[in-house]
Scaffold this active site. Structure first.
Site, PDB file in Angstrom:
ATOM      1  N   ASN A 198      -9.901  -0.904  -2.596  1.00  0.00           N
ATOM      2  CA  ASN A 198      -8.494  -0.680  -2.263  1.00  0.00           C
ATOM      3  C   ASN A 198      -7.641  -1.250  -3.401  1.00  0.00           C
ATOM      4  OD1 ASN A 198      -5.892  -0.842  -1.259  1.00  0.00           O
ATOM      5  ND2 ASN A 198      -6.506  -1.543   0.774  1.00  0.00           N
ATOM      6  N   CYS A 225       0.827  -1.223   0.000  1.00  0.00           N
ATOM      7  CA  CYS A 225       0.000   0.000   0.000  1.00  0.00           C
ATOM      8  C   CYS A 225       0.856   1.266   0.000  1.00  0.00           C
ATOM      9  CB  CYS A 225      -0.918   0.013   1.214  1.00  0.00           C
ATOM     10  SG  CYS A 225      -1.972  -1.422   1.265  1.00  0.00           S
ATOM     11  N   HIS A 273      -3.826   7.023   0.688  1.00  0.00           N
ATOM     12  CA  HIS A 273      -4.022   5.678   0.147  1.00  0.00           C
ATOM     13  C   HIS A 273      -5.440   5.260   0.525  1.00  0.00           C
ATOM     14  CE1 HIS A 273      -4.121   1.475  -0.378  1.00  0.00           C
ATOM     15  NE2 HIS A 273      -3.995   1.185   0.911  1.00  0.00           N
TER      16      HIS A 273
HETATM   17  O1  UT7 Z   1      -4.593  -1.101   2.570  1.00  0.00           O
HETATM   18  C1  UT7 Z   1      -3.823  -1.748   3.528  1.00  0.00           C
HETATM   19  C2  UT7 Z   1      -4.260  -1.436   4.867  1.00  0.00           C
HETATM   20  N1  UT7 Z   1      -5.518  -2.074   5.166  1.00  0.00           N
HETATM   21  C3  UT7 Z   1      -6.317  -1.500   6.010  1.00  0.00           C
HETATM   22  O2  UT7 Z   1      -6.018  -0.430   6.471  1.00  0.00           O
HETATM   23  C4  UT7 Z   1      -7.557  -2.221   6.447  1.00  0.00           C
HETATM   24  C5  UT7 Z   1      -7.769  -2.002   7.917  1.00  0.00           C
HETATM   25  N2  UT7 Z   1      -8.894  -2.771   8.486  1.00  0.00           N
HETATM   26  C6  UT7 Z   1     -10.153  -2.560   8.100  1.00  0.00           C
HETATM   27  O3  UT7 Z   1     -10.428  -1.771   7.227  1.00  0.00           O
HETATM   28  C7  UT7 Z   1     -11.243  -3.295   8.856  1.00  0.00           C
HETATM   29  O4  UT7 Z   1     -10.685  -3.998   9.933  1.00  0.00           O
HETATM   30  C8  UT7 Z   1     -12.054  -4.284   7.954  1.00  0.00           C
HETATM   31  C9  UT7 Z   1     -12.905  -3.505   6.996  1.00  0.00           C
HETATM   32  C10 UT7 Z   1     -11.118  -5.193   7.204  1.00  0.00           C
HETATM   33  C11 UT7 Z   1     -12.973  -5.144   8.825  1.00  0.00           C
HETATM   34  O5  UT7 Z   1     -13.810  -4.310   9.597  1.00  0.00           O
HETATM   35  P1  UT7 Z   1     -13.994  -4.589  11.166  1.00  0.00           P
HETATM   36  O6  UT7 Z   1     -14.916  -3.560  11.652  1.00  0.00           O
HETATM   37  O7  UT7 Z   1     -12.605  -4.624  11.768  1.00  0.00           O
HETATM   38  O8  UT7 Z   1     -14.694  -5.992  11.174  1.00  0.00           O
HETATM   39  P2  UT7 Z   1     -14.203  -7.372  11.837  1.00  0.00           P
HETATM   40  O9  UT7 Z   1     -13.101  -7.975  11.048  1.00  0.00           O
HETATM   41  O10 UT7 Z   1     -13.978  -7.167  13.297  1.00  0.00           O
HETATM   42  O11 UT7 Z   1     -15.477  -8.262  11.654  1.00  0.00           O
HETATM   43  C12 UT7 Z   1     -16.717  -7.952  12.312  1.00  0.00           C
HETATM   44  C13 UT7 Z   1     -17.747  -8.986  11.944  1.00  0.00           C
HETATM   45  C14 UT7 Z   1     -17.289 -10.422  12.173  1.00  0.00           C
HETATM   46  O12 UT7 Z   1     -18.388 -11.164  12.599  1.00  0.00           O
HETATM   47  P3  UT7 Z   1     -18.583 -11.495  14.166  1.00  0.00           P
HETATM   48  O13 UT7 Z   1     -17.357 -12.243  14.580  1.00  0.00           O
HETATM   49  O14 UT7 Z   1     -18.725 -10.173  14.858  1.00  0.00           O
HETATM   50  O15 UT7 Z   1     -19.842 -12.331  14.170  1.00  0.00           O
HETATM   51  C15 UT7 Z   1     -16.868 -10.875  10.811  1.00  0.00           C
HETATM   52  O16 UT7 Z   1     -16.963 -12.262  10.646  1.00  0.00           O
HETATM   53  O17 UT7 Z   1     -18.053  -8.887  10.547  1.00  0.00           O
HETATM   54  C16 UT7 Z   1     -17.890 -10.167   9.948  1.00  0.00           C
HETATM   55  N3  UT7 Z   1     -17.419  -9.961   8.557  1.00  0.00           N
HETATM   56  C17 UT7 Z   1     -18.258  -9.766   7.530  1.00  0.00           C
HETATM   57  N4  UT7 Z   1     -19.591  -9.727   7.426  1.00  0.00           N
HETATM   58  C18 UT7 Z   1     -20.120  -9.495   6.213  1.00  0.00           C
HETATM   59  C19 UT7 Z   1     -16.146  -9.892   8.136  1.00  0.00           C
HETATM   60  N5  UT7 Z   1     -16.124  -9.643   6.812  1.00  0.00           N
HETATM   61  C20 UT7 Z   1     -17.422  -9.560   6.416  1.00  0.00           C
HETATM   62  C21 UT7 Z   1     -18.034  -9.329   5.174  1.00  0.00           C
HETATM   63  N6  UT7 Z   1     -19.382  -9.302   5.127  1.00  0.00           N
HETATM   64  N7  UT7 Z   1     -17.317  -9.106   4.038  1.00  0.00           N
END
Ligand code: UT7
Length: 333
Positions: free
Chosen positions: A290, A115, A260
């Site tokens: 992204n 990135c 980014h």
């Molecule tokens: O470019 C390089 C740098 N990258 C970044 O900066 C990305 C940084 N991180 C993020 O943007 C976020 O952490 C994400 C967008 C990747 C994820 O968001 P989050 O708010 O951290 O969600 P999470 O991973 O904690 O997941 C929350 C819930 C989980 O379910 P439970 O365990 O609460 O029941 C996941 O299983 O959302 C679920 N989940 C989804 N649900 C529907 C994870 N992915 C999905 C999905 N659709 N695609």
């Protein structure tokens, strides 16, 4: 000593739009989750059978950038190519662009900083120009993510985020002392290398290993999203502050901040932290997802095409991602 400035920009994205609803047909996800957590509405994915690859898309973007710079391919002295999704394990994409554009046998360097790849590439190009070694350098960020994602529910946290595309700039020797690239700052912290990574195949676990261990999914990207998010908001802010301070500037001086495009929530956090208005920030993650090394040159070029960048503007660019690596660029346009 010379300085450098951007004289031409171009970007290319594949035609095929993949919406969040399209994804919900192939994995357990939904438009609301994706938009609320990331801001993404759609992304571009290369279709099977297309000629596009990272190098091919990079060359397409580069052609536009060279033309807009008012240059011929023979005027380009060097290529810097950033990607995490190269056409081949080796050689890199830079040499392919040299060939695809039928350029003279100029040097071509690949940058593997994910990135932050475009920020690192610009910094490298800026140094070559400052020393007087080169006059015009092609800097490209390009990614072909879609074929390397786990497009099942198992991979949904990562798969919904990434899009394909390429952006390119021509960085040229600059005669105006008060304009152009004012500073670049680069950082890394390898202890977090595995938090956002594709760890196989690697040289210890090569193709025979994968054939024998078909259930090993480490050839798909892995990300500890929350950890990456927490570090991103801190490092983005530090990188911006470092760039501003080095130039005796404050956030009020920023005409356009181009981050980014990792997550709209990260951008909004940084926007609030520096009290930037909506006019001072450029986001297009909604349309492209992204695109990693390509996200900044795509956003920069699109912002310029929309008239959001004017002569004399202060442009601040920052990136954070896998490595972890991060950095910033401050430009007086
Ligand atoms: O470019 C390089 C740098 N990258 C970044 O900066 C990305 C940084 N991180 C993020 O943007 C976020 O952490 C994400 C967008 C990747 C994820 O968001 P989050 O708010 O951290 O969600 P999470 O991973 O904690 O997941 C929350 C819930 C989980 O379910 P439970 O365990 O609460 O029941 C996941 O299983 O959302 C679920 N989940 C989804 N649900 C529907 C994870 N992915 C999905 C999905 N659709 N695609």
């Amino acid at each position: 000593m010379y300085s450098s400035k951007i004289t031409g920009m171009g970007f290319y994205v594949p035609d095929t739009i993949v919406t969040n609803d399209d994804l919900s047909k192939i994995m357990d996800t939904n438009d609301m989750w994706i938009q609320e957590r990331t801001g993404i509405k759609e992304r571009r994915w290369i279709q099977k059978g297309s000629e596009d690859t990272s190098a091919v898309m990079g060359a397409k973007a580069a052609r536009i950038a060279i033309e807009r710079a008012g240059l011929e391919k023979e005027d380009i002295d060097f290529i810097v190519f950033a990607t995490l999704s190269p056409d081949y394990y080796f050689p890199g994409g830079g040499v392919m662009v040299q060939d695809l554009l039928d350029m003279p046998t100029v040097g071509a360097l690949d940058v593997r900083n994910q990135c932050s790849g475009f920020v690192y590439s610009m910094s490298v190009a800026d140094q070559f120009i400052k020393t007087g070694m080169y006059k015009n350098i092609l800097v490209i960020g390009a990614e072909y993510h879609s074929n390397g994602l786990d497009k099942t529910t198992r991979g949904r946290t990562v798969a919904v985020l990434f899009g394909d595309g390429a952006g390119a700039v021509v960085l040229s020797r600059n005669k105006q002392k008060d304009k152009g690239v004012l500073s670049t700052h680069l950082h890394s912290q390898g202890k977090f290398a595995k938090e956002l990574s594709v760890t196989k195949p690697n040289i210890r676990n090569w193709i025979p290993y994968l054939m024998e261990n078909k259930d090993d999914l480490s050839y798909y990207p892995y990300m500890d999203g929350q950890k990456v998010f927490k570090h991103a908001i801190v490092r983005f802010s530090e990188a911006i502050q470092e760039g501003l301070q080095a130039n005796n500037l404050t956030a009020d001086d920023i005409d356009l901040f181009i981050p980014h495009q990792a997550n709209l929530r990260i951008t909004q956090f940084v926007q609030r932290r520096f009290k930037l208005s909506d006019d001072q920030v450029y986001s297009n993650i909604q349309k492209y997802g992204n695109t990693t090394a390509a996200s900044i040159p795509i956003a920069l070029c699109e912002a310029w095409e929309k008239g959001r960048i004017k002569d004399g503007d202060l442009i601040v660019i920052a990136a954070f991602g896998s490595g972890f690596t991060w950095g910033s660029i401050v430009i007086r346009w």
